[in-house]
Every structure is written in C-alpha cells, then in structure tokens.
Design a protein around this motif. Sequence first.
Motif, mmCIF file in Angstrom:
data_model
loop_
_atom_site.group_PDB
_atom_site.id
_atom_site.type_symbol
_atom_site.label_atom_id
_atom_site.label_comp_id
_atom_site.label_asym_id
_atom_site.label_seq_id
_atom_site.Cartn_x
_atom_site.Cartn_y
_atom_site.Cartn_z
ATOM 1 N N ILE A 66 0.616 2.139 8.264
ATOM 2 C CA ILE A 66 1.024 0.939 9.018
ATOM 3 C C ILE A 66 0.131 0.774 10.250
ATOM 4 N N ALA A 67 -0.141 1.882 10.928
ATOM 5 C CA ALA A 67 -1.021 1.827 12.110
ATOM 6 C C ALA A 67 -2.422 1.388 11.718
ATOM 7 N N THR A 68 -2.895 1.882 10.582
ATOM 8 C CA THR A 68 -4.241 1.514 10.123
ATOM 9 C C THR A 68 -4.324 0.017 9.829
ATOM 10 N N TYR A 69 -3.319 -0.503 9.150
ATOM 11 C CA TYR A 69 -3.293 -1.935 8.828
ATOM 12 C C TYR A 69 -3.202 -2.767 10.095
ATOM 13 N N THR A 125 5.685 12.550 4.460
ATOM 14 C CA THR A 125 6.032 11.157 4.135
ATOM 15 C C THR A 125 5.957 10.293 5.398
ATOM 16 N N ALA A 126 6.566 10.783 6.479
ATOM 17 C CA ALA A 126 6.564 10.022 7.735
ATOM 18 C C ALA A 126 5.130 9.806 8.219
ATOM 19 N N THR A 127 4.313 10.863 8.123
ATOM 20 C CA THR A 127 2.918 10.758 8.595
ATOM 21 C C THR A 127 2.165 9.707 7.798
ATOM 22 N N ILE A 128 2.336 9.741 6.475
ATOM 23 C CA ILE A 128 1.581 8.803 5.626
ATOM 24 C C ILE A 128 2.025 7.366 5.895
ATOM 25 N N THR A 158 0.820 -1.206 0.000
ATOM 26 C CA THR A 158 0.000 0.000 0.000
ATOM 27 C C THR A 158 0.857 1.261 0.000
ATOM 28 N N VAL A 159 1.932 1.230 0.776
ATOM 29 C CA VAL A 159 2.764 2.423 0.895
ATOM 30 C C VAL A 159 3.659 2.592 -0.332
#
Lengths: 247, 560
Positions: free
Chosen positions: B501-504, B493-496, B384-385
């Motif tokens: 990752i947190a969402t997954y 970039t860091a936020t996204i 995803t990223v």
Amino acid sequence: MTLLLIASLFLPLFPLSIVFNGALTTLRHPAARGALLLLWPQLGIGLLQLAPHAVPPYFVPWALLTSGLYALRLLTVRDMGRWAGLLATSGLALTWALAAAGADRADLHLFAFWFSLPHALVALLALPLSRRFGAAYAGLQGGLIGHLPRLSGVLTVTALAAVATPPFPGFFGLLRVLHVLDWAGAVTVLFIWLTWGWAATKLLQGFVFGDERMESDADIGRASTFAFAGMLGVFIAVGLYSTGGGL
Amino acid sequence: MDKLIVLLPATPLLSALLITLLADRSRRRIARLSVGFSVLTFLLAAAALAFYLAEGQPQWASFAPGWGSLYLDPLTSVMSLMVAGISLVVHVYSVRYMAEEAGYARFYILLDLMAAAILLMVAAGDLVTLLVAWHLIGVLLYFLLGHNAMRPAAQRYAFWTFLTYRLGDLPLVLAAVLLYETYGTAALPTLFERIAAAPDAHTVAGMPVLTVVALLVALAAFARSAQFPLHTWLPYTMEGPTPVSALMHAGIVNAGGFIINRFAPVFVHAGGVLHLVFAVGLVTAILGSILMLTQNDIKKALGYSTMGQMGFMFVECGVGAFSLAIYHLIAHGLFKGTLFLGAGSVISNARKHDGVPHDDVYTFVVERKPLAPRLPWVLAAVITVVVPLLVLGASRWLMGGDSVGEQGGIILLFFGWVTGAQLLFATYRLRVDSPWRLMAMIILSLIIVVAGYTLIEHGFDLFLYPDRELSERIYAAASLPLATFEVLVMILTATIVVGWIATYYAAANGRAHRGSDASPLRLAFYSLISREFYVADVYAWLTQATLGLSRRLNVWSRWV
C-alpha cells in the motif's frame, strides 16, 4: 623408541624431515630424486616393523603438524623438484596416523607407494623442463599449454595425482587416514588436502597457463607421453583394484 | 538395466578418450564425434527414465565389493535426463562458438569429462563414488573456466571457483566418513535403510550423528550452489567461455539442491539444519537479487540472478519442499541456459537499439502523445495484495487440503504472493491505453502459470517421493513450533500488505523518485553493494596472509 625416531627420518617428521629434504636438494638429477622419493619411505616402513613398541599416540599430532607445516610451505615453492619433496614430506607424514592405528605392513607399504609414486613422477618431469628452459621453475616459463600440449597434459595429470585427486589412489589412502583419526585430526587432514590442491593450482598456473614466453617449441615425444599416461593409467587401475572400486 | 546405468557416464567418457586419441584430426570431426556421443547420452538418459517408469522400482548395481556402484531411482533418472539435455545443447552451441578458439579438442575433452562426472554424481550408488564424482566436477570446472590460458582474469576466477569447491568438498568427505563409521556401509540404499532403523544410534561431540551429517552435507551444498558467504566465485565465472557459463549456471551450480535431495532420509532427522538451510537460502536470495539489480553487465547480472535463484532453491529445501527444489533447479537450468546462450545476441542488439523505454516527459514533449491513464492506486493496491494470494491459495487448495496446512506450503505461498504482486505493480506503473485489459491479461497469465506450476510440482512430488510418508516427514521436520509460526505469518502478512500500500501510494503521488538524492545512508549502502559486501576482499586478504606466512616459513627454514 630409537628405532621409531630413526624411522621418522624416513617417514619424515619435523625437524628430522630436514634430512630428507636436504638429501633431495643435494641430489641434482631428477631421476635420482625420483628414486629417493620412491625408496626412502619404504625403508621407513621396514624400520617401523622392526620396532619392538607400538607407535605412541603423540606421534599422530606430531605427524599432522609436520604434514600441515609442509603443506603450508608448499604454497610458495616454485622449484618443481623441491615442490615434489615438500609435498612428499607432507603426504608421507600421514603414514604415522595409519601406523598408530595398527595398520598392517602391506597397507603401510601401499599407502607410502600411493603417495610417493606421483611425487617421483613430478620430480622426473623436471628433467624435460630443465632441458628446455634451464630450470623447472614455476613462473619462469608460462603458457606451456600453447606450444607444449603433451608436456602440459602430462604435468597437469601428474600434479593432480600427486595431490590425491580422485580417482588416483592417494585419495583412497587419504580416506583411510580419515577413518582412523578422531574428529579434530580428520578436519586437520582435510585442510591439509585443501592446501595441496591450492598448491597444485599455483604450480600449474606457473607452468601450464599464463603468458607465453617460449624459447623452445620441442614437445615431449609420443612415446614419453604414452609412457607417462600408461603409468598413471596403471596406477589408477591398481589403486581402484586394491581399494575395492570397480568402475 | 544395469548396463544402461553404466552406459550413462561411460558414453561421454568414451567420447573424451576417443577425442584424446584423435586430437590431431580436423575440428569438424572432433565436434561431430563429441556431439554424436552427446546425442547418444541423451537417448540413454531418456531410456533410463522410460525404464524406470516402466518398472517403477529403483535399481542398484554394484561392480565391486568395496565401492563403485550406481543407483537408478526417480531422482537419478530425472537429473540424468536434464544433465544430458543441457550437455547436448552446450555441445551443439560450442561447435561454432569455440571454432576460432585455441584448444578446440581440449575443450571438447573437458566438456565430455564434465558430462561424465555429473552423470556419475547423479547416479552414484555409494558414498565413495559420490565423493569421487563430486570432487572431479570441481577439478574439471577449474580447467573449463580457465580454458583461455592467456587470460589472467580467467585463471584467477577459475582458481576462486576451484578453492571454494574444494572447501565445500571437505564437509562432504567428513559426512561420508561419519556415515560409514556409524552405519558400517557405503551403499546408499542400505545406508538409508539402516538410518531409518536406527536414527538416534550415535552422537558426535554431544550432537546426534545425523544432525552433524546433515549440517556437513548442507555446508557442502552451500559452497557448491554459491550460498552466502560462499558465493563470490559465481558472478566472476563469466570470464570462462560462454558455453561453460551456460553449463555451469544451468547444471553444475544446482548440485547443492541435488545433494540435499539425495540425503533426504538424513534431513528427516535434522529439522534444525533445515531451518538453517532456509535462513541461508533466504539471505542469499535477497542479497543475490539486490546485487543483480545493481549490475550493468548482462552476464554478471545473470550470475547474481543465479545466486538469487539458488537461494530460492535452498529456501524450498529449508521448508521441506524437496521435490519443488528439484523442479525449480530444472526449470532454472533450462531458462538460465537459454539466457546465457542468447546473451551474445542481446548484446549485439543492444548496440543497435538501447531498448530503454522513453519516460513520460519524452513521450509527451517529443512524441506528442498524451499520457495514458492508470488505474486508481487504491484499487490497484487491493488487486495486487488480494489476487495473487487468492490464486495461489486456491491452487494449493485444489491440490489437496492437507498441503495448505503444511508450513512449507504456506511459506512458499508468501514468496509467490510477493512475486505476483511485483508483477501487478509493474503493470500498474506502465502507461497503456487500456489498463483494465492489461491487468486482466496479467491476472489470467498468473492463474495459468501458478496452476500449471502447482500441478506439475504436485506430480513431480509424487514421482520423486513415491514414499509419501517420507515426503510428509520432511515437511514435518522443517516445521516450526505452531505459536512461533503463527506469529511469523501475522508479521509477514502485515508487512507485505502495508509495504505494498505504501509503495502504491508513493508511486501514485510521484514520490518514487524524490528519494533519489544521495543521502549519506544511501551512498554507504550503494558502496557496500558495489563492493559486494566486501566478502571477496576478506577472502583476498586471507589468501594473501596465508601466502605471506608460507613465504616466511620457507625463509626461516631455509627451504629444507
């Protein structure tokens, strides 16, 4: 100076504007009101030309204040004759801005005419409404569009002309005023213009739209419709010609 | 060529005049007449585009010494075709949709007048013609939205729209007056030449005149395209007839993007205003999307979706991607118009089938099907990223190395990245028999869409801005200082990455639904959204206060 003050009775400045609006209120017949709306400001411009001095600069904020005051008051006026009077006061007061900028006589006469003719037509339209419903009062009879489409159409277009909607000449007159004013004055005039538009929608919502409470189904005749439409059409054409538009 | 440009707005105007004269005829005849003229207008718009492509030079036609001129350039030709096309579809749709409504002839007259006004706006060759057309659109929209004269709600929201549009007219009028006073001409081509020759000629209130003009044009565009906080009218315009909603959301509301493009030579000298446009667009996009997600009415949700899309369009303008904004507004116009015209069928189908997917428990217990597998969450998160970023970066790189270096292009990559990631996350949450196959298909679709979009956008940019120097200067004007930009890029970039990752992780461990307890903070946020941030309440209070003051003044002055 005395002549200028007398002129401000005819190109109404508050509180001298009370005379003009008082006269309009006293006149009951819409045709008489229309005639007064057309002729009164032209007399004022004639007097302005006779004045030996130029218009002092402080007349401009005075005129803007008058125009703004009457525009604000216009929002809650329901009687169509008075509506035309207050709108005319608000619009004609702006003539002083042009006069203070040194506009020539013909321009001033035209400017006053651009603003007073639609107001006179609005005052005239009170006649068919009064005949049918006893009074030309916004909100008294709503929903005219359903039963009186011609009268509604004429009323709508005339009200738009009265609040300087393009392509009616009042809009180009307003652009001329903006051109001669400073930054703050121009912003004030634009907000006054916005308020006129707001007042026009309130007037139309009181007459043309809304629930039907009809007591009369007799629309104005085709001849009257064509007369009003023709007059407004010629008004637009002359306005476009004199302001340099060609479309 | 001159005659062709004049015929564009004149044809629907003639149709309106004829219908006015033939208003007593049968509805079928009125509809045929109006649709026939719409077809003709569309053909004329197509011919105008073909002529421009053949000649390759902008044409300016004046009809009077003062004002009254038309201008055929790439922007006009593209916008005319789009407007004429959408107008034609709306005309055809209305033939049956409005058949049972009162005021059939009036509706077609207004529709034709609206088409004429929009075409005049996009083809205006001078400031006054532009102002006349710009203003008339607001007036005509008021009457179209309030077409059903008996519905108080339709009248109320038509009035909201009218007042917001009038408010937006004021800065444009001021901008026109300022430009005329400064450069001594109203004709757009001459004006732009003089601006290029003397961009720093004058100041207003201590600011460069072009910065002030750009700010005023941007304010006019904000009101016209429902940017926060001037957005409240947009979702409520659904009270008008559906064809009007379609025309408005597909065409009229896009005028903000058009006007910014029209004044591109001004914005080149107003980088600070472009940053403001970006910020307002971003806020609008976020708030519009949040509000869209909380609606339970399809048309209102579409309304807020339009608000979000308009926000994205302004973001594109704010980063200097002016041609992309035009491409966006055309694409949005086409798909949103389709959605509105199809909304009735969706509602009809929903009455038969709710379309709500069954949850895992239902599938397992009632349908007796085992739960389908999912991809490992770490792998899905990495895909995803990384994948959208690679696809977008590669497509931008293919279009030219320079464009990757443009800050605007990089900012838009972020939006594309988040959108692509959202799509892949939605795929991950689905339980399907072959998740790998689905993921591969989605990635393939993403590649096709992004590559197609980038190619078309690139071609569009070359067409709309053949003067490459102007295009590059717009991007340069929208740029931030390099150090600030790099810090912003790193933070984003860091936020996204961390966010996805947190969402997954939360989705894989079943925490996505645990937070649904009604905490006070959530309730406060929900009430804030449900009241639409109280913006409309503030306007209503201001309106009532003004009317109250007016009443008091009239009483004090005894009505004279």
